[in-house]
Design a protein around this motif. Sequence first.
Motif, short mmCIF file in Angstrom:
data_model
loop_
_atom_site.label_atom_id
_atom_site.label_comp_id
_atom_site.label_asym_id
_atom_site.label_seq_id
_atom_site.Cartn_x
_atom_site.Cartn_y
_atom_site.Cartn_z
N LYS A 253 23.84 16.95 74.06
CA LYS A 253 22.81 17.19 73.05
C LYS A 253 21.56 17.68 73.76
CE LYS A 253 19.52 14.71 70.03
NZ LYS A 253 19.18 13.46 69.30
N ASP A 258 12.21 16.85 69.51
CA ASP A 258 12.65 16.31 68.22
C ASP A 258 11.47 15.71 67.47
OD1 ASP A 258 13.95 15.23 66.06
OD2 ASP A 258 14.94 13.61 67.20
N ASP A 276 14.60 14.54 74.51
CA ASP A 276 15.76 14.46 73.62
C ASP A 276 16.85 15.47 74.01
OD1 ASP A 276 16.95 13.06 71.56
OD2 ASP A 276 16.20 14.40 69.99
N GLU A 337 19.50 14.78 63.68
CA GLU A 337 19.85 16.18 63.99
C GLU A 337 20.83 16.30 65.15
OE1 GLU A 337 17.34 14.62 65.29
OE2 GLU A 337 17.58 15.19 67.39
N THR A 363 21.08 11.51 73.53
CA THR A 363 20.06 10.53 73.15
C THR A 363 20.10 10.48 71.62
OG1 THR A 363 18.50 12.37 73.27
CG2 THR A 363 18.55 10.88 75.15
ZN ZN Z 1 17.05 13.57 68.40
#
Ligand code: ZN
Length: 487
Positions: A253, A258, A276, A337, A363
């Motif tokens: 990710k 974020d 993030d 997300e 995360t």
């Molecule tokens: Zn996030």
Amino acid sequence: MLEIGFAKPVLPTSGAVVLLIAEEERPGGLWQQADAATGGAISRALSAAEFKGGKGKTCTVLGPGGDLTRVVAVGLGKRSDLNPRILQDAGGAAAGALAREAIASIAADGLSATQAAEVAFGATLNAYRFDRYRTKEKPQDKPKLAALSVLTGDPSGAADAWQPLAGAANGVFLTRDLVSEPANVLNPAEMADRCRQLKALGVKVEVLGPQEMRALGFGALLGVAQGSVNEPRVVVMRWDNGGAARPVAFIGKGVTFDTGGISIKPAGGMEDMKWDMAGAGAVVGLMAALAGRKARVNAVGVVGLVENMPSGSAQRPGDVVKSYSGQTIEVINTDAEGRLVLADVIWYCQQKFDPQFMVDLATLTGAIIISLGHEHAGLFSNDDALAEKLLAAGKETGEKLWRMPLDEAYDKQIKSEIADMKNIGGRPAGSVTAAQFIQRFVNDKPWAHLDIAGMAWSSKDAPTVPKGATAFGVRLLDRLVAAYYET
Ligand code: ZN
Ligand code: BES
Ligand code: MN
């Protein structure tokens, strides 16, 4: 990076020396020489400090005599309990105690060549600092340690053992650099550019932009990205050095910032969301580590890079997006997300590479911090054998995992009235419903999901992990590959 050298065990006459001391042993060799050269100052200081060589204990003796500036005793604990972790921590503690010295030696004459190399690895990991944006720090306030000589009976053997560890340290540092960068610098395009630098190590790097992603149908990832002026990227990195074997795959990710999007986060602590992208950062560093030590494996790393912003073009709560897998998702909360990004990159990785297994790092949830704090990352897996290997690699590297459940019973929490699923499951078991969501984008294939939200950033110094970006996952997965998947 700290300059590491290995040399024959000759006691330096000046500068700083670290003596590694095992518990319940009469120290010999260089220790005896150092004590004699200082007229017994070292043994007197250690007995006054009641230093007995306990694991993690250190004792610094300043100006012990001659031209020695400092002698640091570092405890190893019982020799019979020694393992790489303990040796790395000892090296880390040594480097920490030497920070004020420019040049220093570590007496590793009681250790094997591989053990001496582990000490060097720990010292190197300790000496990391993200310094790019400090312009006014006075030179005398900066750590000085630049070169460390490890004294061992087998310098060439130790230097050979050090080579792969230097490759791993390089990967860890790359991850720490990426995770430390602020989001105004490290947006998806910039991170993709930094991934391209892995080509110098022999990694094949391919970058997908929004055009390609639209053509493929990455509706879930693109929905997250649409609120930002910074375009998304997906980067595929391949290290092919394992013959005909199917690749192992790592997916990260990479939300470079974020905000939560329209479901915006509160202001307090939001700056933390620059990290993030730590899952993606770990995948990039892992690929660098594997390539750097020429691992005999076919490995693919895929990272989904997006910025999650609120704006007039951002996705709204209630929007329905179509993922690359064809499954539709009702986006109830735009702050959930990461799973939307992973949905598309995991499916892509699986379709394109048919890997032996997939491990994703993210995360992903604040809830995993409530469950496990900052001691373990959450491990979710559909495959007991893979989970056991990961747990073992976690124990060996100190990047610890704790297995959490997956169970269809949680699926009702992510049932949507309008689409195939919704992207949040309410407060109960928030990390589990996130993992259940991701699992819907995994076919019948061994897969593990590591929720590293509590582990990616540290607020306190540890021997091999200075505070800040930890690079959690790099050493863990490098170990997983080395222990089980090299040809
Ligand atoms: Zn996030
Ligand atoms: N990036 C966050 C998770 C996170 C929180 C990471 C704290 C590190 C520290 C993730 O995108 C997120 O916002 N998750 C939400 C999910 C919720 C809306 C279901 C959360 O954990 O609150
Ligand atoms: Mn979020």
